[in-house]
Design a protein around this motif. Sequence first.
Motif, PDB file in Angstrom:
ATOM      1  N   PRO A  75     -18.759 -35.999 -28.379  1.00  0.00           N
ATOM      2  CA  PRO A  75     -19.132 -36.367 -26.997  1.00  0.00           C
ATOM      3  C   PRO A  75     -19.402 -37.867 -26.895  1.00  0.00           C
ATOM      4  CG  PRO A  75     -20.323 -34.418 -27.718  1.00  0.00           C
ATOM      5  CD  PRO A  75     -19.647 -34.953 -28.939  1.00  0.00           C
ATOM      6  N   LEU A  76     -19.285 -38.357 -25.696  1.00  0.00           N
ATOM      7  CA  LEU A  76     -19.450 -39.790 -25.462  1.00  0.00           C
ATOM      8  C   LEU A  76     -20.936 -40.129 -25.309  1.00  0.00           C
ATOM      9  CD1 LEU A  76     -18.223 -42.552 -24.983  1.00  0.00           C
ATOM     10  CD2 LEU A  76     -17.987 -41.955 -22.557  1.00  0.00           C
ATOM     11  N   PHE A  77     -21.511 -40.806 -26.348  1.00  0.00           N
ATOM     12  CA  PHE A  77     -22.876 -41.323 -26.308  1.00  0.00           C
ATOM     13  C   PHE A  77     -22.840 -42.755 -26.804  1.00  0.00           C
ATOM     14  CE2 PHE A  77     -23.941 -36.835 -26.264  1.00  0.00           C
ATOM     15  CZ  PHE A  77     -25.029 -36.798 -25.403  1.00  0.00           C
ATOM     16  N   ALA A  78     -23.502 -43.650 -26.095  1.00  0.00           N
ATOM     17  CA  ALA A  78     -23.629 -45.046 -26.505  1.00  0.00           C
ATOM     18  C   ALA A  78     -25.072 -45.299 -26.925  1.00  0.00           C
ATOM     19  CB  ALA A  78     -23.230 -45.980 -25.371  1.00  0.00           C
ATOM     20  N   TYR A  87     -33.901 -51.976 -19.657  1.00  0.00           N
ATOM     21  CA  TYR A  87     -32.684 -52.772 -19.458  1.00  0.00           C
ATOM     22  C   TYR A  87     -31.969 -53.035 -20.782  1.00  0.00           C
ATOM     23  CZ  TYR A  87     -34.580 -53.568 -14.807  1.00  0.00           C
ATOM     24  OH  TYR A  87     -35.093 -53.390 -13.556  1.00  0.00           O
ATOM     25  N   ALA A  88     -32.631 -53.713 -21.714  1.00  0.00           N
ATOM     26  CA  ALA A  88     -31.941 -54.075 -22.955  1.00  0.00           C
ATOM     27  C   ALA A  88     -31.568 -52.862 -23.772  1.00  0.00           C
ATOM     28  CB  ALA A  88     -32.827 -55.023 -23.779  1.00  0.00           C
ATOM     29  N   GLY A  89     -32.346 -51.818 -23.725  1.00  0.00           N
ATOM     30  CA  GLY A  89     -32.033 -50.621 -24.496  1.00  0.00           C
ATOM     31  C   GLY A  89     -31.352 -49.550 -23.687  1.00  0.00           C
ATOM     32  N   GLU A  90     -30.946 -49.849 -22.475  1.00  0.00           N
ATOM     33  CA  GLU A  90     -30.272 -48.880 -21.609  1.00  0.00           C
ATOM     34  C   GLU A  90     -28.783 -49.216 -21.494  1.00  0.00           C
ATOM     35  OE1 GLU A  90     -32.331 -49.110 -17.957  1.00  0.00           O
ATOM     36  OE2 GLU A  90     -34.069 -47.932 -18.643  1.00  0.00           O
ATOM     37  N   ILE A  91     -27.995 -48.177 -21.289  1.00  0.00           N
ATOM     38  CA  ILE A  91     -26.536 -48.314 -21.128  1.00  0.00           C
ATOM     39  C   ILE A  91     -26.217 -48.284 -19.642  1.00  0.00           C
ATOM     40  CG2 ILE A  91     -24.277 -47.391 -21.719  1.00  0.00           C
ATOM     41  CD1 ILE A  91     -25.904 -48.470 -24.078  1.00  0.00           C
ATOM     42  N   CYS A  92     -25.642 -49.397 -19.199  1.00  0.00           N
ATOM     43  CA  CYS A  92     -25.342 -49.501 -17.767  1.00  0.00           C
ATOM     44  C   CYS A  92     -23.948 -48.987 -17.402  1.00  0.00           C
ATOM     45  CB  CYS A  92     -25.470 -50.962 -17.318  1.00  0.00           C
ATOM     46  SG  CYS A  92     -27.159 -51.366 -16.789  1.00  0.00           S
ATOM     47  N   GLY A  93     -23.036 -48.973 -18.333  1.00  0.00           N
ATOM     48  CA  GLY A  93     -21.699 -48.504 -17.969  1.00  0.00           C
ATOM     49  C   GLY A  93     -20.709 -48.588 -19.123  1.00  0.00           C
ATOM     50  N   LEU A 113     -23.790 -40.921 -17.431  1.00  0.00           N
ATOM     51  CA  LEU A 113     -24.583 -39.801 -16.918  1.00  0.00           C
ATOM     52  C   LEU A 113     -26.086 -40.046 -17.095  1.00  0.00           C
ATOM     53  CD1 LEU A 113     -22.420 -36.802 -18.214  1.00  0.00           C
ATOM     54  CD2 LEU A 113     -22.347 -37.940 -15.994  1.00  0.00           C
ATOM     55  N   ASP A 114     -26.508 -40.672 -18.182  1.00  0.00           N
ATOM     56  CA  ASP A 114     -27.914 -40.949 -18.462  1.00  0.00           C
ATOM     57  C   ASP A 114     -28.011 -42.326 -19.093  1.00  0.00           C
ATOM     58  OD1 ASP A 114     -30.577 -41.047 -19.162  1.00  0.00           O
ATOM     59  OD2 ASP A 114     -30.632 -38.985 -19.917  1.00  0.00           O
ATOM     60  N   ARG A 115     -28.647 -43.265 -18.422  1.00  0.00           N
ATOM     61  CA  ARG A 115     -28.709 -44.642 -18.920  1.00  0.00           C
ATOM     62  C   ARG A 115     -29.586 -44.751 -20.160  1.00  0.00           C
ATOM     63  NH1 ARG A 115     -29.794 -48.561 -13.842  1.00  0.00           N
ATOM     64  NH2 ARG A 115     -29.783 -50.042 -15.587  1.00  0.00           N
ATOM     65  N   SER A 116     -30.630 -43.923 -20.244  1.00  0.00           N
ATOM     66  CA  SER A 116     -31.534 -44.032 -21.398  1.00  0.00           C
ATOM     67  C   SER A 116     -30.920 -43.435 -22.652  1.00  0.00           C
ATOM     68  CB  SER A 116     -32.865 -43.342 -21.074  1.00  0.00           C
ATOM     69  OG  SER A 116     -32.638 -41.966 -20.781  1.00  0.00           O
ATOM     70  N   ILE A 140     -12.083 -47.665 -24.871  1.00  0.00           N
ATOM     71  CA  ILE A 140     -13.292 -47.634 -24.052  1.00  0.00           C
ATOM     72  C   ILE A 140     -14.345 -48.526 -24.710  1.00  0.00           C
ATOM     73  CG2 ILE A 140     -14.261 -45.608 -25.204  1.00  0.00           C
ATOM     74  CD1 ILE A 140     -15.310 -44.717 -22.477  1.00  0.00           C
ATOM     75  N   GLN A 141     -15.196 -49.116 -23.905  1.00  0.00           N
ATOM     76  CA  GLN A 141     -16.212 -50.056 -24.393  1.00  0.00           C
ATOM     77  C   GLN A 141     -17.477 -49.882 -23.543  1.00  0.00           C
ATOM     78  OE1 GLN A 141     -15.200 -54.209 -23.831  1.00  0.00           O
ATOM     79  NE2 GLN A 141     -16.101 -54.762 -25.808  1.00  0.00           N
ATOM     80  N   ALA A 142     -18.650 -49.809 -24.235  1.00  0.00           N
ATOM     81  CA  ALA A 142     -19.934 -49.660 -23.549  1.00  0.00           C
ATOM     82  C   ALA A 142     -20.640 -51.005 -23.450  1.00  0.00           C
ATOM     83  CB  ALA A 142     -20.819 -48.662 -24.298  1.00  0.00           C
ATOM     84  N   TYR A 143     -21.440 -51.167 -22.407  1.00  0.00           N
ATOM     85  CA  TYR A 143     -22.231 -52.386 -22.253  1.00  0.00           C
ATOM     86  C   TYR A 143     -23.615 -52.014 -21.718  1.00  0.00           C
ATOM     87  CZ  TYR A 143     -20.866 -52.038 -17.316  1.00  0.00           C
ATOM     88  OH  TYR A 143     -20.653 -51.618 -16.030  1.00  0.00           O
ATOM     89  N   ASP A 144     -24.635 -52.758 -22.215  1.00  0.00           N
ATOM     90  CA  ASP A 144     -26.016 -52.455 -21.813  1.00  0.00           C
ATOM     91  C   ASP A 144     -26.366 -53.184 -20.516  1.00  0.00           C
ATOM     92  OD1 ASP A 144     -26.408 -55.085 -22.517  1.00  0.00           O
ATOM     93  OD2 ASP A 144     -27.253 -54.606 -24.491  1.00  0.00           O
TER      94      ASP A 144
END
Length: 950
Positions: A75-78, A87-93, A113-116, A140-144
């Motif tokens: 599953p997709l988890f960042a 903010y710094a420890g959350e995933i924005c997109g 689905l869940d930023r935290s 795909i690439q995640a950013y905080d």
Amino acid sequence: MALSLKRDKFDQIQNQQHFALLTLFSQTRQQNLFQSDFLENSLCRQQTNKHKPWIETEYQGIVMENDNTVLLNPPLFALDKDAPLHYAGEICGFRVHNGPSGSGSVQFEAVVLDRSTGEGLVRSKEPLDCESQREHSFTIQAYDCGEGPDGVNSKKSHKATVHVRVNDVNEFSPVFVERRYEASVPEGRLFDRIVRVEALDADCSPQYSQICFYDIITPNVPFAIDNDGNIKNTEPLDSKRQRVHTFWVTAFDCGKNRAQADAQVVITVKPSCKPGWIGWTKRVEYTPGSGSIPLFPSLHLETCEETVWNIQATVELQTGHIGKGCDRDSYSDRSVRRLCGAVRGEVDLLPPPSPAANWTSALPTLPSSDSSLVFSFNGSNHVAVVPDSVVTALSGDHFTLQLWMRRGGANIQPSTTQTRGNRKEEETIVCNDSFSHYSLSVHGCRLSLFYWPDVSAARPVKFLWKLEQVCDSEWHHLSLSVQFPSVTLYVDGVTFDPALIHDNGAIPNPAPRQRMFIGACWGGYHGLLSGVTVRPGSVEPHSVVECLYACREGLDFGDLETLGSGMKVHVNPSQSVLVLEGDDIESFNRAVQQVTYRNSLRFATPGVRPLKLTTSLRCFNEESCLSLKQLEGYLVVLQPDAPQISLSGVGPHLARPAPEFEGPRGVPLFPELRIVCSLSHAVNTAAQGMEALMSDAVAHTLDGCEVQPLGEELNPEREELLVDMDVVRERGLEIINTTAYIAITGAESISVYEDVLRSVRYRLAKGSARFERRFRLSCSEMNGRYTSNELTLEVNFLHSLDSLYHPSHLLASQQQFLHPSHHAGELSGHTLPNPHRNSVVPGAATVIIMVCVGFLVVMVILGVFRIRSIHRRGEGARGGAKEGSSQWDDSALTIIVNPMESYESRMGISADTEGEVEEDEEVAESPDDASDDQRIIIKKEGRDGNARRY
């Protein structure tokens, strides 16, 4: 089918359990990471957003067809080590990028689905179609969230590859390849397969795209069908009880979808069998330009259950009446040699009669369908004696002699005794009596070469060949390559070794003489000859000889890869006979249907070609073996569409100043020439129900163009036509430049001929001024079989007005203008008599216009000075300088008396002409004119002091 459904359900439950385990494992791993990094995060709270998010390096995804949610594994988890910082420890997109194939990012998107926790979801923007594309790849690439709500100092993870597979849905039903299947079977037999039906399914997966079984839905028919679509009869069929059986079949895929439309099957029961060929078509039509066409598309052999272990069929195409044995290129022999890549330097021993080659003028010629020149020899007084100047260049013991020959006259077939070689006299074809003596002769069915390398010392040698081609009264191509002591003979492109070599011993040395005879020496030749050439030096390679002989039409086999096992195909060199041999009837029938006729000529020779099919069968029981009669038919080559060669881009008139023609390079006659070749063919117009002619431009090869001066021939002392010889030699063309015409010959493309003809220039010698000269241009192809339109160009010479200052020139010009009918013939192609150089003026109308313009200018100037004079008279009454003020300065003017007026008075011009001149004079009257019958021309000096030229 129940077992298949249970298996699918079991796989689905197993996939769900596996997905739950993967989710639990990912959550546990995330908690462990949070616990291990908690201490580090608490120490680094003062340094916000220190770490980049982390995701897996690769994901595997599944999405159902016509759906958009992608199930990923894992599953997709960042994850971000800065958690649990806000903010710094959350995933924005997540960002989606193109994959290795350059596509994918446009069709998919990833949402948080869940930023935290960093949980994400990948989905397609639109429902996916498995039939269009089954697999997709992208990154795909995640950013905080950075250091605040505005996303400042946001960090991005590495790029992970996502592979998505689209699962198929059984949305398509089977479709039959044919809506109707037909077959014929003989009565009273059971067959394992009569006909096979086939259906296709457009689904992308094997589960739903395969056809699981077929079914006959028409009840009570004596036929059955298997899962592969093969239909057989379940009982012997009787043509008297029922001649035609018609029923319907359907198909089901493995998802139990039934075919959209059922297929109809029609089986015809044939009565008692008759052995032989079935489906023979007596007449076959061929349209030129069609390439290859099958001759027997529906032909098959019926043996009526007779066991045959060998079948041999011979297909014969008779083309002996077409040209020289078959349809070949209609270009001249010299052009064909060039197209085949032959080495240049050959000497034509039987050239077309001309002033330069007059030794063939007494020989009778015959018409030929391929436009070649055919000479007839009667064995007695028809002989050609080649001049000494030509024979001198042919000395040496290395040469190649080539010719086309046909024994017997044009309408005379040889007798049986001649065919068998009982003719006693020897017939000489070519005889060379120079220092290297040789002669080529025929004697019955034997061809002999008598060769004497050096008449002063060596002993003669005689090479003999026994050939059926010599005495069959058909056209054959002979190529004899001599590299003494080696001699190679090619007949119709096939090599033949000499059957016997004789050493004739010591023979009295003949006196060497520069003589060569064609058609006679010791015995006269009786037959036809064409294209007799000799090229001294190295011999021609075999590939060139094959190209020179190659037929452009003949029999061929469609696809050798489809030839069944045990089948053999043989085609003779001229491709007029094709032999098939095999042991399996079905393979043999398929092979017979692959026999084709081809004609590579765009403009094939129309006419009838007889066809014959001869079949021989060999059975285990020779006594009861079948015997098939010979089948005869004919192939009709239709009349080809004649090409239309159009010459354009050149106006009917070309006017240039005379000095340009007198330059060293002259003036180009056709600088903007365009040559277009098109084919016109009939097209049916559906709207009006009529036929219209359409013209399509095609690429063609020309073989000759001619530029001819009309009227008198060119005078070499005064005029000439120039051609860029570098361009001609570079293209391998030949040129004949005479005073009567200039001819450019050789098979080349239209663009090449355009370049050459645009370089044709016309040049005059100094002082050879004329009024006009006319030329005619025409082109042809296929050795003159098709010709272009005749383009006529009239060249006009413009002369400067310097010659106008001599009165006699003006008189001649005026006489030309006033009496055009009297001088019309004199101006066409002749120079006016005048002792002075460049004394001929341009058109008389131009002179009159110049005179009138000058006269008008004079009137204006005189009016200005008259006003000034009146003004000065008024001032002179007060200052006493009347006479001095009334004079005007004429230093910048030159007044020339027009001599045409005095010439008119001497020649007695008619009153009507005088009236026209007087009307022109009255346009600008002046009270200061000295006389009504006198006009003046004002010539102004320019700033540089030189007179202007008009």
